[in-house]
Enzyme design. Structure first.
Site, PDB file in Angstrom:
ATOM      1  N   ASP A 167      -6.390 -23.006 -34.594  1.00  0.00           N
ATOM      2  CA  ASP A 167      -4.937 -23.021 -34.346  1.00  0.00           C
ATOM      3  C   ASP A 167      -4.498 -24.223 -33.516  1.00  0.00           C
ATOM      4  OD1 ASP A 167      -4.608 -19.396 -34.036  1.00  0.00           O
ATOM      5  OD2 ASP A 167      -4.920 -20.719 -35.754  1.00  0.00           O
ATOM      6  N   LYS A 174       0.882 -14.223 -28.818  1.00  0.00           N
ATOM      7  CA  LYS A 174       1.318 -13.588 -30.067  1.00  0.00           C
ATOM      8  C   LYS A 174       0.156 -12.822 -30.690  1.00  0.00           C
ATOM      9  CE  LYS A 174       1.307 -16.104 -34.015  1.00  0.00           C
ATOM     10  NZ  LYS A 174       0.581 -15.553 -35.165  1.00  0.00           N
ATOM     11  N   ASN A 175      -1.044 -13.479 -30.742  1.00  0.00           N
ATOM     12  CA  ASN A 175      -2.156 -12.885 -31.480  1.00  0.00           C
ATOM     13  C   ASN A 175      -2.857 -11.773 -30.724  1.00  0.00           C
ATOM     14  OD1 ASN A 175      -1.456 -14.543 -33.521  1.00  0.00           O
ATOM     15  ND2 ASN A 175      -3.098 -16.021 -33.189  1.00  0.00           N
ATOM     16  N   ARG A 189      -6.720 -15.577 -47.064  1.00  0.00           N
ATOM     17  CA  ARG A 189      -6.602 -14.547 -46.017  1.00  0.00           C
ATOM     18  C   ARG A 189      -7.087 -13.183 -46.532  1.00  0.00           C
ATOM     19  NH1 ARG A 189      -3.096 -16.719 -42.192  1.00  0.00           N
ATOM     20  NH2 ARG A 189      -4.172 -15.406 -40.698  1.00  0.00           N
ATOM     21  N   ARG A 224       8.167 -18.031 -35.532  1.00  0.00           N
ATOM     22  CA  ARG A 224       7.268 -16.885 -35.636  1.00  0.00           C
ATOM     23  C   ARG A 224       6.382 -16.770 -34.398  1.00  0.00           C
ATOM     24  NH1 ARG A 224       3.354 -17.010 -40.160  1.00  0.00           N
ATOM     25  NH2 ARG A 224       2.682 -15.249 -38.899  1.00  0.00           N
ATOM     26  N   ARG A 259       1.644 -10.855 -42.558  1.00  0.00           N
ATOM     27  CA  ARG A 259       0.380 -10.293 -42.982  1.00  0.00           C
ATOM     28  C   ARG A 259      -0.350  -9.592 -41.838  1.00  0.00           C
ATOM     29  NH1 ARG A 259      -3.830 -12.510 -42.116  1.00  0.00           N
ATOM     30  NH2 ARG A 259      -4.836 -11.667 -43.974  1.00  0.00           N
ATOM     31  N   CYS A 276      -1.499 -16.988 -47.638  1.00  0.00           N
ATOM     32  CA  CYS A 276      -0.397 -17.781 -47.071  1.00  0.00           C
ATOM     33  C   CYS A 276      -0.768 -19.251 -47.296  1.00  0.00           C
ATOM     34  CB  CYS A 276      -0.214 -17.466 -45.590  1.00  0.00           C
ATOM     35  SG  CYS A 276      -1.549 -18.108 -44.583  1.00  0.00           S
TER      36      CYS A 276
HETATM   37  C1  EPZ Z   1      -6.254 -14.516 -36.654  1.00  0.00           C
HETATM   38  O1  EPZ Z   1      -6.106 -14.454 -38.056  1.00  0.00           O
HETATM   39  C2  EPZ Z   1      -5.009 -15.218 -36.130  1.00  0.00           C
HETATM   40  N1  EPZ Z   1      -3.810 -14.465 -36.490  1.00  0.00           N
HETATM   41  C3  EPZ Z   1      -4.917 -16.629 -36.708  1.00  0.00           C
HETATM   42  O2  EPZ Z   1      -3.803 -17.264 -36.082  1.00  0.00           O
HETATM   43  C4  EPZ Z   1      -6.189 -17.400 -36.326  1.00  0.00           C
HETATM   44  O3  EPZ Z   1      -6.137 -18.678 -36.909  1.00  0.00           O
HETATM   45  C5  EPZ Z   1      -7.421 -16.637 -36.840  1.00  0.00           C
HETATM   46  O4  EPZ Z   1      -7.416 -15.290 -36.293  1.00  0.00           O
HETATM   47  C6  EPZ Z   1      -8.724 -17.314 -36.434  1.00  0.00           C
HETATM   48  O5  EPZ Z   1      -8.769 -17.427 -35.050  1.00  0.00           O
HETATM   49  C7  EPZ Z   1      -3.504 -13.333 -35.789  1.00  0.00           C
HETATM   50  O6  EPZ Z   1      -4.212 -12.923 -34.897  1.00  0.00           O
HETATM   51  C8  EPZ Z   1      -2.227 -12.629 -36.190  1.00  0.00           C
HETATM   52  P1  EPZ Z   1      -9.888 -14.117 -39.404  1.00  0.00           P
HETATM   53  P2  EPZ Z   1      -7.115 -13.532 -38.943  1.00  0.00           P
HETATM   54  O7  EPZ Z   1      -9.929 -12.735 -39.950  1.00  0.00           O
HETATM   55  O8  EPZ Z   1      -7.439 -12.295 -38.192  1.00  0.00           O
HETATM   56  C9  EPZ Z   1     -11.616 -15.178 -43.739  1.00  0.00           C
HETATM   57  C10 EPZ Z   1      -1.808 -18.473 -35.959  1.00  0.00           C
HETATM   58  O9  EPZ Z   1      -1.480 -19.647 -36.227  1.00  0.00           O
HETATM   59  N2  EPZ Z   1     -11.696 -13.728 -43.896  1.00  0.00           N
HETATM   60  O10 EPZ Z   1     -10.758 -14.484 -38.251  1.00  0.00           O
HETATM   61  O11 EPZ Z   1      -6.531 -13.410 -40.304  1.00  0.00           O
HETATM   62  C11 EPZ Z   1     -10.165 -15.642 -43.677  1.00  0.00           C
HETATM   63  O12 EPZ Z   1      -9.655 -15.840 -44.978  1.00  0.00           O
HETATM   64  C12 EPZ Z   1      -2.701 -17.696 -36.911  1.00  0.00           C
HETATM   65  O13 EPZ Z   1      -1.431 -17.849 -34.928  1.00  0.00           O
HETATM   66  C13 EPZ Z   1     -12.270 -13.219 -45.049  1.00  0.00           C
HETATM   67  O14 EPZ Z   1     -12.694 -13.953 -45.941  1.00  0.00           O
HETATM   68  O15 EPZ Z   1      -8.386 -14.496 -38.987  1.00  0.00           O
HETATM   69  C14 EPZ Z   1     -10.268 -16.926 -42.902  1.00  0.00           C
HETATM   70  O16 EPZ Z   1     -10.635 -17.982 -43.764  1.00  0.00           O
HETATM   71  C15 EPZ Z   1      -3.117 -18.516 -38.124  1.00  0.00           C
HETATM   72  N3  EPZ Z   1     -12.345 -11.864 -45.205  1.00  0.00           N
HETATM   73  C16 EPZ Z   1     -11.399 -16.649 -41.907  1.00  0.00           C
HETATM   74  O17 EPZ Z   1     -12.142 -15.544 -42.460  1.00  0.00           O
HETATM   75  C17 EPZ Z   1     -11.875 -11.003 -44.235  1.00  0.00           C
HETATM   76  O18 EPZ Z   1     -11.968  -9.769 -44.417  1.00  0.00           O
HETATM   77  C18 EPZ Z   1     -10.914 -16.281 -40.507  1.00  0.00           C
HETATM   78  O19 EPZ Z   1     -10.115 -15.130 -40.642  1.00  0.00           O
HETATM   79  C19 EPZ Z   1     -11.296 -11.557 -43.070  1.00  0.00           C
HETATM   80  C20 EPZ Z   1     -11.226 -12.916 -42.918  1.00  0.00           C
END
Ligand code: EPZ
Length: 426
Positions: free
Chosen positions: A309, A24-25, A123, A401, A94, A118
């Site tokens: 995850d 998915k990701n 996020r 999802r 998102r 969420c």
């Molecule tokens: C991706 O989310 C995945 N989703 C998530 O999977 C996964 O948990 C995550 O990466 C970490 O591996 C998709 O790919 C659609 P991040 P993403 O940007 O890109 C903070 C699932 O269950 N952050 O690495 O949103 C953020 O709030 C989902 O399949 C900032 O603060 O993850 C989080 O605490 C859940 N500012 C952390 O970093 C930013 O600009 C990791 O976020 C970006 C992120």
């Protein structure tokens, strides 16, 4: 559609083979990247899940056509004539924010609604914006809509991410492919899905190197030199890890097929530490267990660290282990909601800020429980398979999802499981 619930009866084992769907990701971002191809991109091994449907709607709203042929998508973006993604779609998923980079890469502008938070956290997207601004993108926020422009065009830059954000790395990657000159992204996310995206971008004519490591380099190319391609999505390591936990819980042997074991090194290491036998091949992993589950400490971290995850699924394993496990969630600020549902089934978990202290118990009791997020929901179904009695899992929209035919795959492995219409509230 009527609300449905999953009813699962406990004390069953899961054994045999299960085919893992595409990731998915990765697929969501590959779909977004097709915007840069300006023609018909063909994506194979795309999972049949609701998030993919929403991303297809996002692309169609931009003017693309999306044809579905089972696990293959034919996405024609030649006629994409808008760079606007409204709140009604971003609020549904998102990950729609992943169109920001390719829209800027193709049109030099974009109007995308700001995603909200969420259940698992705020996020934020500040790192997406800082990284893109370094390339010359200018952002305004107009009533919750991000307005991106590139008044002087985009120029390559040396960018250092303060956290290896998956989404920020992807958005920067998809914009930088047409930025003039050299771009370096330091402290980039190293997840396998990033490498999958870079491989597809290179097949489209981009020049990306280092994906999968923390230093990604891009040589910008003119938009006209990018073209559509045909690409197969990598297997979903989180779906595979979820089923492996099911095999570890009940003893297996359970084999997941269609996944590169290299994607799950840390999870395999933890399964072995908990007393499981794990064999691997080119594209399969088999788990079995005869010994009692041993407690283990887990720290979730960006890849190649332990994947956040899989945190809920391993908390379930720890809940039935022989001693005390400490699970530390370092990636999201609120990803322990699963613990509250698991405690209703008899688990012994104490939460202390971003630590969960899990004291093993002999058994769990079936109960009505609610999914709070995608991975917690999947883990609750597994809990029902090993608990005493019957468990009903509510709010399946979270599971749908990200898991294709989850109940059907579990039934094929021996679970006593069915999806039924939820009883109407009295
Ligand atoms: C991706 O989310 C995945 N989703 C998530 O999977 C996964 O948990 C995550 O990466 C970490 O591996 C998709 O790919 C659609 P991040 P993403 O940007 O890109 C903070 C699932 O269950 N952050 O690495 O949103 C953020 O709030 C989902 O399949 C900032 O603060 O993850 C989080 O605490 C859940 N500012 C952390 O970093 C930013 O600009 C990791 O976020 C970006 C992120």
């Amino acid at each position: 559609m009527n609300q449905e619930v999953i009813i699962v009866r406990g004390n069953h084992t899961l054994e045999g083979d299960v085919q893992i769907s595409g990731a998915k990701n990765s697929a969501l971002k590959l779909m977004a990247a097709s915007i840069l191809g300006q023609g018909e991109t063909v994506l194979h091994n795309v999972p049949l899940i609701s998030d993919i449907e929403i991303m297809a709607e996002v692309l169609e709203r931009l003017g693309a056509t999306v044809k579905r042929e089972e696990h293959t998508l034919r996405i024609d973006t030649a006629n994409v004539n808008s760079c606007e993604t409204p709140y009604e779609l971003v609020s549904k998923m998102r990950a729609s924010i992943s169109v920001l980079g390719p829209l800027i890469g193709r049109f030099g502008e974009a109007r995308v609604a700001m995603p909200g938070g969420c259940q698992i956290g705020a996020r934020k997207i500040d790192m997406h914006l800082v990284g893109l601004e370094a390339l010359g993108v200018h952002f305004d926020v107009d009533h919750g809509v991000l307005e991106a422009t590139t008044p002087q065009g985009m120029k390559g830059a040396h960018v250092y991410l303060e956290f290896p954000s998956v989404g920020a790395t992807e958005n920067m990657l998809m914009a930088a492919v047409t930025a003039e000159g050299h771009t370096a992204i330091e402290n980039a996310a190293c997840e396998p899905e990033i490498e999958d995206l870079a491989n597809m971008l290179n097949a489209m004519g981009a020049k990306v190197s280092g994906a999968g490591t923390s230093l990604i380099e891009i040589e910008g190319v003119p938009l006209s030199s990018l073209h559509p391609c045909e690409h197969t999505t990598v297997g979903d390591r989180i779906e595979a890890g979820t089923f492996l936990v099911g095999g570890a819980l009940t003893g297996g042997p359970l084999t997941v097929r269609g996944i590169d074991p290299a994607f799950l090194r840390m999870a395999i290491m933890k399964l072995r530490a908990m007393g499981c036998e794990v064999q691997t091949g080119k594209d399969w992993i088999t788990v079995s267990r005869e010994a009692p589950l041993c407690s283990v400490d887990i720290q979730t971290l960006p890849h190649p660290g332990f994947p956040t995850d899989l945190q809920a699924q391993f908390m379930l394993l720890a809940a039935l282990a022989d001693d005390v496990s400490v699970i530390t969630e370092n990636v999201f600020e609120n990803r322990f909601m699963f613990a509250a549902e698991l405690m209703r089934m008899g688990a012994d978990v104490t939460l202390d800020d971003h630590h969960a202290i899990v004291r093993g118990v002999d058994h769990l009791q079936g109960a009505p429980v609610s999914s709070t997020d995608l991975r917690a929901g999947a883990a609750l179904v597994l809990a029902g398979i090993v608990a005493d009695g019957e468990t009903s899992v509510h709010h399946l929209e979270h599971i749908d999802r990200g898991y294709e035919d989850y109940a059907g795959k579990l039934a094929s492995l021996g679970a006593d499981i069915r999806r039924v219409a939820a009883p109407s509230p009295r």
